[in-house]
Design a protein around this motif. Structure first.
Motif, PDB file in Angstrom:
ATOM      1  N   ARG A 273     -50.212  30.230 111.991  1.00 45.57           N
ATOM      2  CA  ARG A 273     -48.916  30.067 112.651  1.00 45.57           C
ATOM      3  C   ARG A 273     -49.065  30.150 114.168  1.00 45.57           C
ATOM      4  NH1 ARG A 273     -44.951  34.272 109.808  1.00 45.57           N
ATOM      5  NH2 ARG A 273     -43.465  33.368 111.282  1.00 45.57           N
ATOM      6  N   ALA A 274     -50.046  30.927 114.628  1.00 41.37           N
ATOM      7  CA  ALA A 274     -50.253  31.076 116.071  1.00 41.37           C
ATOM      8  C   ALA A 274     -51.048  29.924 116.661  1.00 41.37           C
ATOM      9  CB  ALA A 274     -50.979  32.387 116.358  1.00 41.37           C
ATOM     10  N   ALA A 275     -51.851  29.251 115.840  1.00 44.59           N
ATOM     11  CA  ALA A 275     -52.760  28.213 116.339  1.00 44.59           C
ATOM     12  C   ALA A 275     -52.012  27.054 116.976  1.00 44.59           C
ATOM     13  CB  ALA A 275     -53.640  27.707 115.201  1.00 44.59           C
ATOM     14  N   GLY A 276     -52.441  26.683 118.175  1.00 44.75           N
ATOM     15  CA  GLY A 276     -51.845  25.544 118.862  1.00 44.75           C
ATOM     16  C   GLY A 276     -50.454  25.795 119.404  1.00 44.75           C
ATOM     17  N   LEU A 289     -55.873  37.757 117.440  1.00 42.59           N
ATOM     18  CA  LEU A 289     -54.424  37.837 117.619  1.00 42.59           C
ATOM     19  C   LEU A 289     -53.973  39.044 118.426  1.00 42.59           C
ATOM     20  CD1 LEU A 289     -53.035  36.695 114.158  1.00 42.59           C
ATOM     21  CD2 LEU A 289     -53.173  35.388 116.288  1.00 42.59           C
ATOM     22  N   GLY A 290     -54.654  40.181 118.302  1.00 42.36           N
ATOM     23  CA  GLY A 290     -54.207  41.380 118.998  1.00 42.36           C
ATOM     24  C   GLY A 290     -52.798  41.771 118.585  1.00 42.36           C
ATOM     25  N   THR A 291     -51.937  42.055 119.585  1.00 40.87           N
ATOM     26  CA  THR A 291     -50.566  42.467 119.270  1.00 40.87           C
ATOM     27  C   THR A 291     -49.755  41.349 118.630  1.00 40.87           C
ATOM     28  OG1 THR A 291     -49.916  41.927 121.538  1.00 40.87           O
ATOM     29  CG2 THR A 291     -50.478  44.216 121.076  1.00 40.87           C
ATOM     30  N   LEU A 374     -45.504  47.896 128.903  1.00 39.26           N
ATOM     31  CA  LEU A 374     -45.814  47.551 127.511  1.00 39.26           C
ATOM     32  C   LEU A 374     -44.624  46.852 126.860  1.00 39.26           C
ATOM     33  CD1 LEU A 374     -47.610  47.689 124.993  1.00 39.26           C
ATOM     34  CD2 LEU A 374     -46.661  49.970 124.540  1.00 39.26           C
ATOM     35  N   THR A 375     -43.427  47.381 127.088  1.00 40.17           N
ATOM     36  CA  THR A 375     -42.221  46.786 126.496  1.00 40.17           C
ATOM     37  C   THR A 375     -42.020  45.357 126.988  1.00 40.17           C
ATOM     38  OG1 THR A 375     -41.163  48.968 126.341  1.00 40.17           O
ATOM     39  CG2 THR A 375     -39.725  47.036 126.236  1.00 40.17           C
ATOM     40  N   LEU A 376     -42.188  45.144 128.288  1.00 47.05           N
ATOM     41  CA  LEU A 376     -41.999  43.811 128.842  1.00 47.05           C
ATOM     42  C   LEU A 376     -43.071  42.838 128.343  1.00 47.05           C
ATOM     43  CD1 LEU A 376     -41.062  44.777 132.519  1.00 47.05           C
ATOM     44  CD2 LEU A 376     -39.570  43.618 130.864  1.00 47.05           C
ATOM     45  N   HIS A 377     -44.301  43.306 128.276  1.00 50.92           N
ATOM     46  CA  HIS A 377     -45.386  42.425 127.851  1.00 50.92           C
ATOM     47  C   HIS A 377     -45.204  41.981 126.406  1.00 50.92           C
ATOM     48  CE1 HIS A 377     -49.968  41.517 128.386  1.00 50.92           C
ATOM     49  NE2 HIS A 377     -49.210  40.443 128.430  1.00 50.92           N
ATOM     50  N   LEU A 382     -42.978  38.141 122.247  1.00 52.18           N
ATOM     51  CA  LEU A 382     -41.944  37.934 121.245  1.00 52.18           C
ATOM     52  C   LEU A 382     -41.057  36.748 121.617  1.00 52.18           C
ATOM     53  CD1 LEU A 382     -40.504  38.854 118.674  1.00 52.18           C
ATOM     54  CD2 LEU A 382     -39.207  40.492 120.067  1.00 52.18           C
ATOM     55  N   LEU A 383     -40.779  36.577 122.895  1.00 49.81           N
ATOM     56  CA  LEU A 383     -39.973  35.443 123.360  1.00 49.81           C
ATOM     57  C   LEU A 383     -40.656  34.125 123.002  1.00 49.81           C
ATOM     58  CD1 LEU A 383     -37.634  34.193 124.986  1.00 49.81           C
ATOM     59  CD2 LEU A 383     -39.023  34.533 127.052  1.00 49.81           C
TER      60      LEU A 383
END
Length: 400
Positions: A273-276, A289-291, A374-377, A382-383
């Protein structure tokens, strides 16, 4: 009979022979040729892009000079409505007569009966059972998984390797490919991989818009080898796409034995889902992927703008052109390094610090506070994910 019917689709053809045919695999059309060498993927893709798998009568496949493909006439070979193959005749100069077209149609009807007699129904029961077992292996309860492992072991001529890794591949549209085109592209790629590449035993389940694979090896495969396997799969799918769709893949962690394949597959599906999209590469490993791995586990129905943390929403509310948001992203992505962020943004360091001060002034946020950073990052990540999910809702596809 009409001289020219649907506006054609290209077929897997070599310019040399006069007549060729494409014969179906067990559950999809296999792009092979009778009486000539194997067609390349671009020719196959050109044929499929014309929609030949939906034809019910003869039609013309247009020439495509850039790949050396000459015009042909194509007649679908059908049995009780189901497509068995394609009868394709070279017609570069449009010289075929109506009587010759009628003879082709009659020949296609005879071929259908012969193909059923020789090859049996289009979908082999053994293939259906194997893919159903892979489904159970990846999605079932523990008891179902154990039964699936036994069924897969019974159906293989030799032992399955104990080193296991899952790969999830997904097709993403550029044009309007038909489902048959996508399925054929996936099976074409899988058939090409089956007997090659790393000595893997690949168990797979082809789905509407993707494929789930379980790679079994007798010794651990390197990251490079698995990446190469996934990249070659993508290349083979896209080679038959005629530019109408792309393919991406996710790779799960290595696990010991088929009993843990479901865990690797869940990781692979999230990485896919993250690819591309969230990450630029068409092949993404779970370990990269990390977080994002945490965010990707959020239920899709919960991924909406109102889910963003208040700190980020305050910034978005006052940053209409998103310049301050981009500045903050670069600053956080570089670990709060002013010099590195200014280089990434191609701005002077003084400009960077001015923008950061404006963010603090407009939002009341303390960018020196670790929790706020951390919250902003995470909010910015998430955005990105929310925006992608909103696009997916407008253009839904089946999961691989």
């Amino acid at each position: 009979m009409r001289r020219r019917l649907p506006d054609a689709q290209p077929g897997p053809l070599d310019p040399a022979p006069k007549t060729t045919a494409a014969v179906p695999d067990s559950s999809a059309l296999r792009t092979g040729l009778m009486g000539t060498r194997q067609a390349d993927g671009k020719a196959v893709g050109h044929v499929l892009a014309q929609g030949v798998t939906n034809w019910t009568t003869a039609g013309t496949i247009p020439a495509k000079p850039e790949i050396g493909f000459k015009a042909r006439v194509c007649v679908p070979i059908r049995w009780r409505g189901g497509l068995l193959g394609l009868l394709i005749v070279l017609d570069a100069d449009g010289a075929l007569t109506t009587s010759e077209l009628a003879a082709m149609t009659a020949s296609a009807q005879e071929l259908a009966a012969l193909m059923i007699a020789v090859h049996g129904p289009p979908v082999a029961a053994a293939d259906r059972a194997r893919e159903a077992a892979v489904d159970d292996l990846l999605a079932g309860e523990p008891e179902v998984r154990r039964a699936a492992i036994q069924a897969l072991a019974d159906g293989e001529p030799g032992p399955l390797g104990r080193h296991v890794r899952a790969v999830a591949a997904e097709v993403r549209d550029r044009g309007e490919p038909g489902p048959s085109h996508v399925t054929i592209a996936l099976r074409h790629a899988l058939s090409a991989q089956a007997a090659t590449d790393l000595g893997h035993k690949a168990l797979y389940r082809v789905r509407a818009r993707g494929v789930a694979l379980v790679l079994c090896t007798s010794s651990p495969a390197t990251e490079h080898d698995v990446d190469r396997f996934a990249a070659q799969l993508i290349h083979r799918v896209e080679d038959v796409s005629d530019g109408r769709f792309t393919c991406v893949a996710g790779i799960g962690s290595a696990v010991a034995g088929l009993s843990a394949a479901w865990s690797s597959y869940r990781q692979a599906r999230l990485a896919c889902r993250a690819a591309g999209q969230l990450l630029p590469s068409p092949v993404v490993r779970w370990s990269e992927l990390g977080t994002l791995g945490i965010l990707l586990r959020l239920p899709p129905e919960e991924l909406r703008i109102e889910m963003l943390p208040d700190e980020l929403r305050r910034l978005l509310a006052v940053d209409r052109n998103r310049r301050l948001t981009a500045t903050l992203r670069a600053y956080l992505d570089t670990g709060g390094s002013g010099p590195a962020a200014s280089v990434a943004l191609h701005i002077h360091r003084t400009t960077l610090y001015y923008r950061l001060d404006r963010i603090a002034e407009l939002t009341g946020l303390d960018l020196s506070d670790g929790r706020t950073r951390l919250t902003l990052h995470m909010g910015l990540q998430l955005l990105d994910f929310i925006q992608i999910e909103e696009t997916r809702r407008r253009n839904p596809v089946s999961e691989p």
